[in-house]
Design a protein around this motif. Structure first.
Motif, mmCIF file in Angstrom:
data_model
loop_
_atom_site.group_PDB
_atom_site.id
_atom_site.type_symbol
_atom_site.label_atom_id
_atom_site.label_comp_id
_atom_site.label_asym_id
_atom_site.label_seq_id
_atom_site.Cartn_x
_atom_site.Cartn_y
_atom_site.Cartn_z
ATOM 1 N N PRO A 58 8.518 2.532 -1.532
ATOM 2 C CA PRO A 58 8.366 1.317 -0.738
ATOM 3 C C PRO A 58 6.920 1.100 -0.326
ATOM 4 C CG PRO A 58 9.335 3.060 0.585
ATOM 5 C CD PRO A 58 9.251 3.579 -0.808
ATOM 6 N N ALA A 59 6.624 -0.121 0.113
ATOM 7 C CA ALA A 59 5.249 -0.501 0.437
ATOM 8 C C ALA A 59 4.647 0.380 1.525
ATOM 9 C CB ALA A 59 5.204 -1.969 0.847
ATOM 10 N N ILE A 60 5.470 0.829 2.485
ATOM 11 C CA ILE A 60 4.942 1.616 3.606
ATOM 12 C C ILE A 60 4.301 2.910 3.100
ATOM 13 C CG2 ILE A 60 7.191 2.704 4.025
ATOM 14 C CD1 ILE A 60 4.580 1.846 6.699
ATOM 15 N N ILE A 61 4.843 3.515 2.039
ATOM 16 C CA ILE A 61 4.262 4.742 1.496
ATOM 17 C C ILE A 61 2.929 4.442 0.826
ATOM 18 C CG2 ILE A 61 4.558 6.557 -0.232
ATOM 19 C CD1 ILE A 61 7.513 6.550 0.391
ATOM 20 N N GLY A 62 2.876 3.345 0.069
ATOM 21 C CA GLY A 62 1.615 2.942 -0.534
ATOM 22 C C GLY A 62 0.555 2.653 0.513
ATOM 23 N N ASN A 63 0.943 1.960 1.589
ATOM 24 C CA ASN A 63 -0.008 1.661 2.669
ATOM 25 C C ASN A 63 -0.529 2.941 3.310
ATOM 26 O OD1 ASN A 63 0.454 -1.047 2.224
ATOM 27 N ND2 ASN A 63 1.920 -1.267 3.894
ATOM 28 N N PHE A 64 0.391 3.894 3.527
ATOM 29 C CA PHE A 64 0.014 5.163 4.144
ATOM 30 C C PHE A 64 -0.972 5.927 3.255
ATOM 31 C CE2 PHE A 64 0.772 9.747 4.624
ATOM 32 C CZ PHE A 64 0.513 9.907 5.977
ATOM 33 N N MET A 65 -0.636 6.068 1.981
ATOM 34 C CA MET A 65 -1.492 6.835 1.074
ATOM 35 C C MET A 65 -2.843 6.154 0.885
ATOM 36 S SD MET A 65 1.252 8.264 -1.723
ATOM 37 C CE MET A 65 -0.009 9.142 -2.621
ATOM 38 N N ARG A 66 -2.852 4.837 0.865
ATOM 39 C CA ARG A 66 -4.102 4.087 0.714
ATOM 40 C C ARG A 66 -5.066 4.390 1.856
ATOM 41 N NH1 ARG A 66 -1.814 -0.506 0.525
ATOM 42 N NH2 ARG A 66 -1.334 -0.364 -1.693
ATOM 43 N N LYS A 67 -4.505 4.607 3.056
ATOM 44 C CA LYS A 67 -5.337 4.857 4.231
ATOM 45 C C LYS A 67 -5.786 6.313 4.349
ATOM 46 C CE LYS A 67 -3.340 1.102 7.019
ATOM 47 N NZ LYS A 67 -4.608 0.357 7.218
ATOM 48 N N VAL A 68 -5.005 7.239 3.769
ATOM 49 C CA VAL A 68 -5.334 8.661 3.972
ATOM 50 C C VAL A 68 -6.032 9.301 2.774
ATOM 51 C CG1 VAL A 68 -3.451 8.934 5.622
ATOM 52 C CG2 VAL A 68 -3.064 9.517 3.230
ATOM 53 N N ILE A 69 -5.889 8.724 1.582
ATOM 54 C CA ILE A 69 -6.596 9.245 0.405
ATOM 55 C C ILE A 69 -7.940 8.532 0.321
ATOM 56 C CG2 ILE A 69 -6.510 9.646 -2.078
ATOM 57 C CD1 ILE A 69 -4.349 11.117 -0.487
ATOM 58 N N THR A 70 -8.959 9.161 0.847
ATOM 59 C CA THR A 70 -10.262 8.496 0.967
ATOM 60 C C THR A 70 -11.331 9.111 0.070
ATOM 61 O OG1 THR A 70 -10.759 9.899 2.882
ATOM 62 C CG2 THR A 70 -9.806 7.729 3.322
ATOM 63 N N LYS A 71 -10.996 10.163 -0.655
ATOM 64 C CA LYS A 71 -11.962 10.742 -1.595
ATOM 65 C C LYS A 71 -11.378 10.681 -3.010
ATOM 66 C CE LYS A 71 -10.367 15.517 -1.058
ATOM 67 N NZ LYS A 71 -10.754 16.910 -0.710
ATOM 68 N N ASP A 72 -12.239 10.818 -4.012
ATOM 69 C CA ASP A 72 -11.785 10.746 -5.395
ATOM 70 C C ASP A 72 -10.934 11.968 -5.744
ATOM 71 O OD1 ASP A 72 -13.134 8.409 -5.598
ATOM 72 O OD2 ASP A 72 -14.850 9.224 -6.696
#
Length: 742
Positions: A58-72
């Motif tokens: 669901p979108a909430i998981i994508g939103n969460f990962m987008r905010k916490v995965i900040t390095k390559d």
């Protein structure tokens, strides 16, 4: 209709009408024909396909990962559907390996991601993971199927376990030293008691549970159970971070998680012992039990201290041996706890027989388990990803919260007197209908039992919009006027019920299965009548009862509540029996025409008062645990919104002010329903307004009546100086115009 919508409808119609066709083949066909489909579109196609299709993140998981995965990062997805997790963090993905179980998923993934840095492998995920033994990944993530069993060799031993658990275990050996694993799992993942549990093995491998973010029921497409986004890493923390993952608190949860900081409220984060954690809902119930107990003088008593033994039945064709001092507690569901087998409501094999010592009164404990607190304790003992049950081991570790034994006896004495009153009333009723000429004697018997003060006290527990109307009925002496105020009350109550349900569905109903949603005909509300509110409310209540039975946690979150009693009241069949009857009276009396005689008025008042008593019996003290509030000024501090608000309860329009702490900011234009000591008030749709009357500027409660050419007509059912006003309100007009919120 735009081109995108036509494409979606075309695919959804195909999937509905062709059960032999694979929805994934249809999606692939659309992409190959250059349909401009994204993950939101695919999710919409799945929702319209009557349950066919894959469960994607669901979108909430994508939103969460987008905010916490900040390095390559280099990414591994051991169970890939459409590549949606990679898409969510695409700017930070150096390279990725995705394992799809067939060519269709692989082709869909390649067509959507459109980047050759992503390698999609096709085959059995467990086998492919073995072939990747030399790789090391910074991020391993996935949403494997839950409940599917499989076998794999782990540490030279054949494991028969959930496929999702085996995938996590196999993939863990590919995690880099600083890497993280993000997986969606069910409650079984945390169970350390059963054979083949994987958490101890992961810990032996140096991979530890970092956090568990609860995804409420309905978050995942096509499942009504709560799930978890778990994060694992090679770093071992003293405590496991627990929170609920919803869009409203996402930023605060991430901040608290990164700082390993606890919030005042569970939704925003708590730290717990990893080995003892089993369920977010259980923890939620335990905290609610603690909150209630802390406000009382009850004594905490370990159940094992008052129990001689706990018995269960080996087969369904036998019954319990009669034992003194026994109660019977259901191990599944929330049927009443009873103190004799004849009162059992479900099959006897679904009960525990609990034999008690002399430190507690048997009847008292049985009744206590059926109270609001007792039910919460029972719910806190339940476990199971799909079917919630209480097991004997957990039951023996439970606490009960009781007064001293002498107080128990006093309360049993009160109950005995209540039973006497009830029997006396039954006796009077029976004699009245069989011996009507004895009415004078029966009236004298009733006068000994009657207490007018009780009704007045009850009115003061109701929300102001309802209490203000009932008080006019109660205070006025003219029979015809009393009758009219009661009719106004029933109409207002019918509308209030619909506004509560409609507000909950509008705010939190987007993830519900269609079978729980009643589509409202907007025309019925353009010129709303008493009958319209009853018709809409009755149909919504039926859907709500079904949801409460099928998925109580999803139902609680619909209303942003932690207790079921209020929702049971709102959706009660008995309430709509009353409202249908009173609406019928109103229509009959209006259609009768002519001048109403004093005798007719008295007879009609008696009929309405009878229905009022029936309604009061259903409502009871339900509103005592809730506040209708009008927010004032506020500010954010420590992740919570601190707000000064007015409590709209009882008959006085000079309202008590109070400070509350809630998750999000509140709109001063709205009224809100807030559960006692809760932190998530439900915003009510503006069909009910508290505002200064145009001529007197007195704070008055108005109910929506109809849409006119010149605006929105609102009426007050108790304030006769400005009883009818027309206002400009684009929000109400927009709500009605868009009421088909399926």
């Amino acid at each position: 209709m735009n081109n995108k919508l036509l494409q979606l409808n075309h695919l959804a119609d195909l999937s509905r009408g062709a059960r032999n066709l694979d929805i994934n083949e249809l999606i692939l066909e659309g992409l190959e024909k250059d349909f401009d489909l994204n993950y939101q579109d695919i999710n919409e196609i799945q929702r319209k396909s009557n349950g066919f299709g894959e469960v994607i993140a669901p979108a909430i998981i994508g939103n969460f990962m987008r905010k916490v995965i900040t390095k390559d990062v280099n990414v591994l997805v051991p169970w890939n559907i459409y590549g949606e997790l990679i898409d969510a963090i695409a700017p930070n993905v150096k390279s990725s390996v995705l394992i799809s179980r067939n060519d269709t998923f692989a082709k869909i993934t390649n067509l959507i991601l459109k980047d050759d840095k992503h390698k999609v492998s096709v085959g059995d995920s467990l086998r492919v993971l073995d072939e990747l033994s030399e790789a090391a990944f910074d991020l391993i993530c996935g949403l494997p199927p839950m409940g599917m069993k499989s076998k794999a060799e782990i540490n030279n031993k054949i494991f028969n376990a959930e496929l999702s658990h085996l995938l996590i275990l196999k993939a863990s050996k590919l995690l880099s030293e600083d890497g993280q694993m993000f997986f969606v799992v069910n409650e079984k993942f945390f169970n350390r008691q059963k054979p083949n549990t994987i958490l101890p093995i992961l810990e032996d491998r140096g991979v530890y549970l970092d956090s568990a973010f609860y995804l409420p029921p309905g978050t995942l497409f096509n499942t009504g159970i709560g799930t978890y986004l778990v994060v694992l890493s090679r770093k071992k923390y003293d405590g496991l971070f627990i929170s609920e993952l919803i869009n409203e608190n996402l930023e605060q949860v991430i901040l608290n998680w990164k700082e390993r900081k606890e919030s005042k409220i569970l939704q925003n984060g708590k730290l717990v012992e990893s080995v003892s954690f089993s369920s977010y809902v259980r923890l939620e119930k335990e905290l609610e039990v603690k909150r209630i107990v802390d406000k009382t003088n009850l004594t905490t008593i370990p159940l094992k201290d008052i129990v001689i033994s706990i018995n269960s039945l080996p087969r369904k064709d036998v019954s319990f041996k009669e034992q003194a001092n026994s109660i019977y507690l259901p191990n599944i569901g929330l049927s009443d706890v009873v103190d004799n087998q004849q009162e059992m409501k479900i099959k006897s094999q679904n009960y525990f027989q609990i034999i008690l010592n002399d430190n507690v009164y048997t009847t008292y404990l049985a009744k206590w388990f059926n109270t609001e607190l007792g039910l919460l304790v029972r719910e806190s003992l339940m476990s199971g990803a799909y079917i919630q049950k209480i097991n004997k081991t957990i039951l023996l570790k439970a606490n009960v919260y009781l007064p001293e034994k002498k107080v128990q006896q006093e309360l049993l004495n009160i109950q005995s007197k209540i039973d006497e009153f009830r029997n006396e009333l039954y006796s009077i009723e029976d004699r009245a209908w069989n011996y009507p000429n004895s009415y004078e004697q029966l009236n004298k018997r009733l006068e000994k039992l009657n207490r007018e003060d009780g009704f007045a006290e009850w009115i003061e527990t109701l929300p102001f919009p309802l209490a203000s109307i009932l008080y006019k009925y109660y205070a006025i002496k003219d029979v015809s006027s009393k009758k009219e105020f009661l009719l106004h009350f029933f109409e207002a109550f019918a509308q209030f019920q619909v506004v509560l349900m409609l507000s909950a569905y509008t705010k939190n109903g987007s993830n519900l299965d269609e079978k729980y949603i009643y589509e409202i005909d907007a025309d019925k509300l353009i010129r709303a009548t008493f009958g319209s509110w009853v018709h809409i409310g009755e149909n919504m209540a039926k859907k709500l009862r079904q949801l409460l039975e099928d998925s109580s946690e999803q139902c609680l979150r619909l209303f942003q509540h932690k207790r079921k009693g209020f929702i049971k009241m709102v959706s009660s069949k008995q309430i709509y029996n009353v409202l249908r009857k009173t609406n019928g009276y109103r229509n009959d009396w209006k259609g009768h025409g002519g001048v109403e005689s004093s005798t007719e008025a008295k007879n009609r008042l008696v009929l309405l008062e009878k229905e009022l008593h029936s309604l009061r019996n259903v409502i009871g003290a339900a509103y005592e645990g809730y506040q209708l509030i009008q927010p004032g000024t506020g500010h954010f501090s420590a992740g919570l919104y601190h707000c000064n608000c007015k409590l709209l309860r009882g008959t006085r329009n000079t309202f008590i002010e109070n400070n509350i702490e809630v998750l999000n900011g509140l709109d001063i234009e709205n009224l809100y329903l807030l559960e006692e000591d809760g932190h998530e008030p439900l915003a009510l749709l503006p069909f009910i307004k508290l505002m200064p009357s145009p001529n007197t500027q007195v704070n008055t409660c108005y109910f929506y009546n109809r849409l006119n050419q010149d605006g929105v007509r609102m009426v007050s059912y108790y304030f006769d100086q400005d009883a009818d006003v027309t206002i400009q309100d684009n929000v109400i007009q927009s709500i009605i115009n868009n009421l088909s919120f399926n």
